[in-house]
Design a protein around this motif. Structure first.
Motif, short mmCIF file in Angstrom:
data_model
loop_
_atom_site.label_atom_id
_atom_site.label_comp_id
_atom_site.label_asym_id
_atom_site.label_seq_id
_atom_site.Cartn_x
_atom_site.Cartn_y
_atom_site.Cartn_z
N LEU A 8 0.85 -1.19 0.00
CA LEU A 8 0.00 0.00 0.00
C LEU A 8 0.88 1.24 0.00
O LEU A 8 1.99 1.23 0.54
CB LEU A 8 -0.91 0.02 1.23
N PHE A 9 0.37 2.29 -0.59
CA PHE A 9 1.12 3.54 -0.71
C PHE A 9 0.92 4.44 0.51
O PHE A 9 -0.07 4.31 1.24
CB PHE A 9 0.66 4.30 -1.96
N ASP A 10 1.84 5.38 0.68
CA ASP A 10 1.69 6.41 1.69
C ASP A 10 0.52 7.32 1.29
O ASP A 10 0.09 7.31 0.12
CB ASP A 10 2.99 7.21 1.84
N PRO A 11 -0.05 8.10 2.23
CA PRO A 11 -1.24 8.91 1.92
C PRO A 11 -1.06 9.88 0.75
O PRO A 11 -1.97 10.02 -0.07
CB PRO A 11 -1.51 9.66 3.22
N ASP A 12 0.09 10.53 0.62
CA ASP A 12 0.28 11.49 -0.47
C ASP A 12 0.28 10.80 -1.84
O ASP A 12 -0.36 11.28 -2.78
CB ASP A 12 1.60 12.26 -0.29
N THR A 13 0.98 9.68 -1.94
CA THR A 13 1.01 8.93 -3.20
C THR A 13 -0.38 8.39 -3.51
O THR A 13 -0.86 8.48 -4.65
CB THR A 13 2.03 7.79 -3.12
N GLU A 14 -1.05 7.85 -2.51
CA GLU A 14 -2.40 7.32 -2.70
C GLU A 14 -3.35 8.42 -3.19
O GLU A 14 -4.18 8.18 -4.06
CB GLU A 14 -2.93 6.69 -1.42
N ASP A 15 -3.21 9.62 -2.64
CA ASP A 15 -4.07 10.74 -3.08
C ASP A 15 -3.90 11.04 -4.57
O ASP A 15 -4.88 11.28 -5.27
CB ASP A 15 -3.78 12.01 -2.27
N VAL A 16 -2.66 11.04 -5.05
CA VAL A 16 -2.42 11.31 -6.47
C VAL A 16 -3.06 10.22 -7.33
O VAL A 16 -3.71 10.50 -8.34
CB VAL A 16 -0.90 11.42 -6.77
N LEU A 17 -2.90 8.97 -6.92
CA LEU A 17 -3.48 7.85 -7.67
C LEU A 17 -5.01 7.88 -7.63
O LEU A 17 -5.67 7.64 -8.64
CB LEU A 17 -2.94 6.53 -7.14
N ARG A 18 -5.57 8.23 -6.49
CA ARG A 18 -7.04 8.33 -6.38
C ARG A 18 -7.58 9.47 -7.26
O ARG A 18 -8.67 9.34 -7.83
CB ARG A 18 -7.47 8.55 -4.93
N ARG A 19 -6.81 10.54 -7.40
CA ARG A 19 -7.24 11.62 -8.31
C ARG A 19 -7.31 11.10 -9.74
O ARG A 19 -8.21 11.48 -10.49
CB ARG A 19 -6.31 12.83 -8.19
N MET A 20 -6.36 10.24 -10.11
CA MET A 20 -6.42 9.63 -11.45
C MET A 20 -7.69 8.80 -11.59
O MET A 20 -8.39 8.88 -12.61
CB MET A 20 -5.18 8.77 -11.71
N TRP A 21 -8.01 8.02 -10.57
CA TRP A 21 -9.26 7.24 -10.59
C TRP A 21 -10.46 8.16 -10.73
O TRP A 21 -11.37 7.92 -11.52
CB TRP A 21 -9.40 6.43 -9.31
N ASP A 22 -10.46 9.23 -9.92
CA ASP A 22 -11.59 10.18 -9.95
C ASP A 22 -11.72 10.84 -11.32
O ASP A 22 -12.84 11.02 -11.82
CB ASP A 22 -11.42 11.25 -8.87
N ASP A 23 -10.59 11.22 -11.91
CA ASP A 23 -10.62 11.86 -13.23
C ASP A 23 -11.18 10.90 -14.28
O ASP A 23 -11.97 11.30 -15.13
CB ASP A 23 -9.22 12.32 -13.65
N LEU A 24 -10.78 9.64 -14.22
CA LEU A 24 -11.32 8.64 -15.14
C LEU A 24 -12.82 8.45 -14.92
O LEU A 24 -13.60 8.40 -15.87
CB LEU A 24 -10.60 7.31 -14.98
N ALA A 25 -13.23 8.37 -13.66
CA ALA A 25 -14.64 8.15 -13.34
C ALA A 25 -15.50 9.34 -13.77
O ALA A 25 -16.65 9.16 -14.18
CB ALA A 25 -14.80 7.90 -11.84
N ALA A 26 -14.95 10.55 -13.70
CA ALA A 26 -15.70 11.76 -14.05
C ALA A 26 -15.72 12.01 -15.56
O ALA A 26 -16.50 12.83 -16.04
CB ALA A 26 -15.11 12.97 -13.33
N SER A 27 -14.88 11.30 -16.30
CA SER A 27 -14.79 11.51 -17.74
C SER A 27 -15.89 10.72 -18.46
O SER A 27 -16.64 9.97 -17.85
CB SER A 27 -13.42 11.07 -18.25
N SER A 28 -15.90 10.87 -19.76
CA SER A 28 -16.85 10.11 -20.57
C SER A 28 -16.29 8.75 -20.98
O SER A 28 -16.93 8.01 -21.73
CB SER A 28 -17.22 10.92 -21.82
N VAL A 29 -15.12 8.41 -20.46
CA VAL A 29 -14.50 7.12 -20.75
C VAL A 29 -15.23 6.05 -19.94
O VAL A 29 -15.35 6.15 -18.72
CB VAL A 29 -13.00 7.12 -20.40
N ASP A 30 -15.73 5.02 -20.62
CA ASP A 30 -16.47 3.94 -19.97
C ASP A 30 -15.49 2.87 -19.51
O ASP A 30 -15.04 2.05 -20.31
CB ASP A 30 -17.49 3.36 -20.94
N VAL A 31 -15.11 2.91 -18.22
CA VAL A 31 -14.14 1.98 -17.66
C VAL A 31 -14.62 1.51 -16.30
O VAL A 31 -15.54 2.08 -15.73
CB VAL A 31 -12.74 2.64 -17.50
#
Length: 167
Positions: A8-31
């Motif tokens: 598992l990642f430290d909180p700062d690294t995890e936050d950056v990765l979660r933002r990538m997840w959030d950006d994908l989820a908020a986009s029109s990309v169906d994943v």
């Protein structure tokens, strides 16, 4: 259901990765965004005996371990699994080999997680169609490299859907 040992990642690294997840989820990309926390799977098996928890505690106590998250990597064929490579440092490869050595008698690992066959990565999305890659990649390639840390080791019991933090 699969069982695994994961970093598992430290909180700062995890936050950056979660933002990538959030950006994908908020986009029109169906994943499909992975459930749970961003992680790197070190061992995957059909079953892992819980006795490994005690065997792995000394390894877990040596964390944190620096990590470098690099370029996107695609697994499979259309649709693909979209990931980011975790650059395999000497320390990470040693940790990976040690976890396998300690756990070997208590599991039957799947071949793609064995030392010499393992590609360290963090999954960002599943079921990404080739037509969607052009939209998805810009959402997960910033920053181009991410220096972070592995902060914890856990065992995931896929049958019970429970994780056990080690160390």
């Amino acid at each position: 259901m699969a069982h695994s040992i994961e970093l598992l990642f430290d909180p700062d690294t995890e936050d950056v990765l979660r933002r990538m997840w959030d950006d994908l989820a908020a986009s029109s990309v169906d994943v499909r965004i992975p459930p749970g926390r961003p992680h790197v799977t070190v061992v995957v098996a059909e079953r892992i005996d819980p006795i490994v928890d005690e065997l792995l505690r000394p390894v877990a106590r040596r964390l944190p371990l620096r990590c470098l998250i690099g370029a996107p990597v695609l697994f499979g064929r259309d649709p693909v699994v979209l990931t980011r490579l975790v650059v395999p440092s000497r320390e990470l490869l040693r940790l990976h080999a040690e976890v396998h050595r300690l756990c070997n008698a208590h599991l039957i690992p799947m071949p793609n997680s064995l030392p010499g066959q393992w590609t360290a990565h963090v999954t960002l999305a599943r079921r990404v169609g080739s037509a969607q890659l052009g939209q998805a990649l810009p959402l997960v390639t910033r920053p181009p490299q991410l220096v972070g840390q592995f902060a914890a080791l856990r065992r995931w019991d896929g049958d019970q859907r429970v994780d056990y933090l080690l160390g």
